[in-house]
Design a protein around this motif. Structure first.
Motif, short mmCIF file in Angstrom:
data_model
loop_
_atom_site.label_atom_id
_atom_site.label_comp_id
_atom_site.label_asym_id
_atom_site.label_seq_id
_atom_site.Cartn_x
_atom_site.Cartn_y
_atom_site.Cartn_z
N GLU A 41 25.14 -68.14 -3.17
CA GLU A 41 25.52 -67.37 -1.99
C GLU A 41 26.31 -68.19 -0.98
OE1 GLU A 41 22.43 -65.09 -0.24
OE2 GLU A 41 21.71 -64.26 -2.14
N PHE A 42 26.14 -69.52 -0.99
CA PHE A 42 26.91 -70.35 -0.06
C PHE A 42 28.41 -70.28 -0.34
CE2 PHE A 42 22.78 -72.66 0.42
CZ PHE A 42 22.64 -72.45 1.78
N GLN A 43 28.77 -69.92 -1.56
CA GLN A 43 30.19 -69.90 -1.91
C GLN A 43 30.97 -68.83 -1.17
OE1 GLN A 43 31.02 -70.83 -6.29
NE2 GLN A 43 28.86 -70.22 -6.32
N PHE A 44 30.28 -67.79 -0.69
CA PHE A 44 31.00 -66.77 0.08
C PHE A 44 31.61 -67.36 1.35
CE2 PHE A 44 27.81 -64.00 -2.15
CZ PHE A 44 28.75 -63.37 -2.96
N GLY A 45 30.95 -68.36 1.90
CA GLY A 45 31.52 -69.01 3.07
C GLY A 45 32.43 -70.16 2.73
N MET A 46 32.13 -70.89 1.65
CA MET A 46 32.89 -72.08 1.31
C MET A 46 34.20 -71.75 0.59
SD MET A 46 29.94 -74.80 0.14
CE MET A 46 29.48 -73.82 -1.30
N ASN A 47 34.12 -70.93 -0.45
CA ASN A 47 35.29 -70.66 -1.29
C ASN A 47 35.94 -69.31 -1.01
OD1 ASN A 47 33.44 -72.59 -2.84
ND2 ASN A 47 35.34 -72.76 -4.00
N TRP A 48 35.19 -68.39 -0.43
CA TRP A 48 35.70 -67.02 -0.28
C TRP A 48 35.57 -66.55 1.16
CZ3 TRP A 48 38.32 -65.48 -4.38
CH2 TRP A 48 38.04 -66.09 -5.60
N SER A 49 36.02 -67.38 2.08
CA SER A 49 35.87 -67.06 3.50
C SER A 49 36.74 -65.87 3.92
CB SER A 49 36.22 -68.27 4.35
OG SER A 49 37.55 -68.71 4.11
N GLU A 50 37.92 -65.73 3.31
CA GLU A 50 38.77 -64.58 3.65
C GLU A 50 38.12 -63.27 3.20
OE1 GLU A 50 41.44 -64.76 5.57
OE2 GLU A 50 40.95 -66.90 5.72
N TYR A 51 37.49 -63.32 2.06
CA TYR A 51 36.72 -62.16 1.58
C TYR A 51 35.58 -61.85 2.55
CZ TYR A 51 33.05 -59.77 -1.05
OH TYR A 51 32.05 -58.93 -1.43
N SER A 52 34.84 -62.89 2.97
CA SER A 52 33.72 -62.69 3.87
C SER A 52 34.16 -62.12 5.21
CB SER A 52 32.98 -64.02 4.08
OG SER A 52 32.44 -64.49 2.86
N ARG A 53 35.33 -62.58 5.71
CA ARG A 53 35.83 -62.04 6.96
C ARG A 53 36.18 -60.56 6.82
NH1 ARG A 53 38.90 -67.00 7.07
NH2 ARG A 53 38.01 -68.45 8.60
N PHE A 54 36.73 -60.20 5.68
CA PHE A 54 37.21 -58.84 5.49
C PHE A 54 36.07 -57.84 5.28
CE2 PHE A 54 38.99 -55.55 2.50
CZ PHE A 54 39.75 -54.90 3.44
N VAL A 55 35.06 -58.20 4.52
CA VAL A 55 34.02 -57.23 4.14
C VAL A 55 32.62 -57.67 4.56
CG1 VAL A 55 35.37 -56.46 2.16
CG2 VAL A 55 33.64 -58.24 1.85
N GLY A 56 32.52 -58.75 5.36
CA GLY A 56 31.20 -59.28 5.70
C GLY A 56 30.29 -58.28 6.36
N ASP A 57 30.84 -57.36 7.15
CA ASP A 57 30.02 -56.37 7.84
C ASP A 57 29.33 -55.43 6.85
OD1 ASP A 57 29.27 -54.98 10.43
OD2 ASP A 57 30.24 -53.33 9.34
N VAL A 58 29.98 -55.17 5.73
CA VAL A 58 29.40 -54.27 4.72
C VAL A 58 28.61 -55.07 3.69
CG1 VAL A 58 29.90 -52.52 2.99
CG2 VAL A 58 31.33 -52.68 5.04
#
Length: 471
Positions: free
Chosen positions: A82-99
């Motif tokens: 789960e840490f990879q969402f912030g480390m490797n996929w931060s643009e993804y997390s910014r876009f859909v993190g709320d959902v």
């Protein structure tokens, strides 16, 4: 190609994709076995509590050790993932993190805390809790693993079928949590995974039991666990196939490109045949097949419930997506998707045959004496893991080039802040650590699976005698 001749953005994307794929596949080796074994242990301990038969107690403690080994390594790999969402996929997390973050938060707060708390009570409560309450702890562990799986699968299902959101200032914001958690894709993914977990654990118990029965070791006790495993795998293998059939029709409506790629179907067909074996050039998107053996009409039947139903082909879908989303290649790697799907289905079919054989022998009272079946059961232990891995590859690769279907491409979700050399170092570190962990896991499981249940040793592990059975 080597990283020094790749554009930095492409190198970061490739490394991030490989790292997430490897860690996800690795983690998913443990998940189905953990879920399935939790319920198997709960059933065994229930049998002991109701009957007072010490054989069920020995089996519970024996398979409980194997469950704990698998659970511990599975938790470690899941947390890191789960840490990879912030480390490797931060643009993804910014876009859909709320959902996407909502079901993951629910998994941590409602499910993981539940299973981690009660697994401690189960491990250390054998001689401290009354048997009725102690039994409840393992059932709560099983429920916790189920909830954990559901929330994670709901998050993944949203990536396959985004619902219950709206775009605000270029970001996805949740508008309906119930749509996210209870849409058809999430429900089908959950029940399909739970049935696969039952198959995985059932064949694991069946194979370990067969190992001891084949050597004449505690045959009566392991005959019971083998019969229990047979009672699990027979309906579970059937359910996997039936739910998978519904899942395919779901994808025809929501991810038609995945279905077309899984069948190497390049042009739209009515009365479409189901491909059994196809040969094509080795490129990711070959454009055509040179050999394709089919069962007439069957794909139309499975996809549309009609012999003359229309199944849209890759070329037509590519043209539709270019009109809708703009220029680009919207075709996933056809060879990987095609053979991932077949690996899942063909191994699943073989498992069903072995399960029916086990059910027949258990019904006839011959499961403890048929040495041929016992040998097959031992060698069948890896098959569910292979089928699960093939199904996961099919599910995730078939969605490409999207990280969220129709909303964000995978290339747009990767982080741009971390240097490429750090990503490469992280990938190498993950490969090394996970390679060591899989060796440790296999060694521990093999060591403890080959040990006989020992009432004297089990009794010595307790700080005091087991209390009299009471509720």
């Amino acid at each position: 190609m080597t990283l020094d001749i790749l554009p930095l953005a492409d190198a970061a994307l490739d490394i991030s994709r490989w790292q997430f794929a490897l860690t996800t596949i690795y983690h998913f080796l443990f998940v189905p076995l953990t879920i399935g074994l939790a319920y198997t242990l709960a059933i065994m301990q229930t049998f002991w509590l109701r009957s007072g038969d010490e054989q069920w107690l020995r089996l519970t403690r024996f398979f409980g050790k194997l469950f704990l080994i698998n659970f511990a390594i599975g938790v470690a790999t899941g947390l890191v993932q789960e840490f990879q969402f912030g480390m490797n996929w931060s643009e993804y997390s910014r876009f859909v993190g709320d959902v996407f973050g909502a079901p993951l938060a629910m998994e941590g707060l409602m499910a993981f805390f539940l299973e981690s708390t009660f697994i401690g009570l189960w491990v250390f409560g054998w001689n401290r809790l009354k048997p009725g309450f102690h039994l409840a702890t393992i059932w709560l562990v099983a429920i916790g693993t189920t909830l954990s799986a559901y929330f994670i699968l709901a998050a993944n299902a949203w990536m396959q079928d985004p619902v219950g959101y709206e775009l605000v200032n270029g970001k996805a914001q949740m508008t309906n949590i119930f749509a996210v958690l209870f849409n058809e894709t999430a429900l089908l993914a959950f029940f399909h995974t739970m049935a696969a977990a039952a198959v995985t654990a059932g064949f694991f118990v069946l194979g370990v039991s067969a190992f001891h029965m084949r050597r004449g070791q505690d045959v009566q006790a392991f005959g019971r666990s083998a019969r229990l495993a047979a009672a699990i795998v027979v309906p579970a293998t059937v359910l996997v196939m039936l739910i998978g059939d519904d899942f395919m029709r779901n994808m025809v409506n929501r991810q038609p490109m995945k279905v077309a790629a899984a069948e190497a179907l390049y042009d739209t067909e009515t009365k479409a045949g189901l491909s059994l074996f196809a040969v094509a050039p080795l490129e990711a998107n070959p454009g055509e097949t040179t050999v394709n053996v089919k069962i007439p009409y069957l794909l139309s039947v499975l996809a549309t419930n009609s012999f003359d139903g229309e199944v849209i082909g890759i070329n037509q879908l590519q043209a539709q997506y270019e009109q809708k989303y703009g220029p680009g290649d919207y075709v996933p790697p056809v060879g990987v998707v095609y053979w991932g799907f077949r690996g899942m289905v063909y191994i699943g079919g073989l498992l069903m045959v072995i399960a029916l054989w086990a059910g027949y022998l258990a019904w006839k009272g011959k499961i403890t004496t048929n040495r041929t079946f016992q040998k097959v059961a031992i060698w069948s232990i890896p098959l569910p893991f292979l089928a699960n891995t093939a199904g996961w590859i099919y599910t995730e690769v078939g969605r490409q080039p999207w990280v969220v279907q129709g909303l964000q491409r995978t290339a747009d979700g990767v982080t741009t802040a971390v240097p490429v050399w750090q990503m490469g170092a992280a990938l190498g570190t993950f490969i090394a650590i996970y390679g060591i962990l899989i060796i440790v896991e296999f060694w521990l499981l093999k060591r403890y699976a080959q040990r006989l249940p020992d009432p004297v040793r089990d009794e010595a592990e307790r700080s005091e005698p087991v209390p009299a059975m009471s509720y």
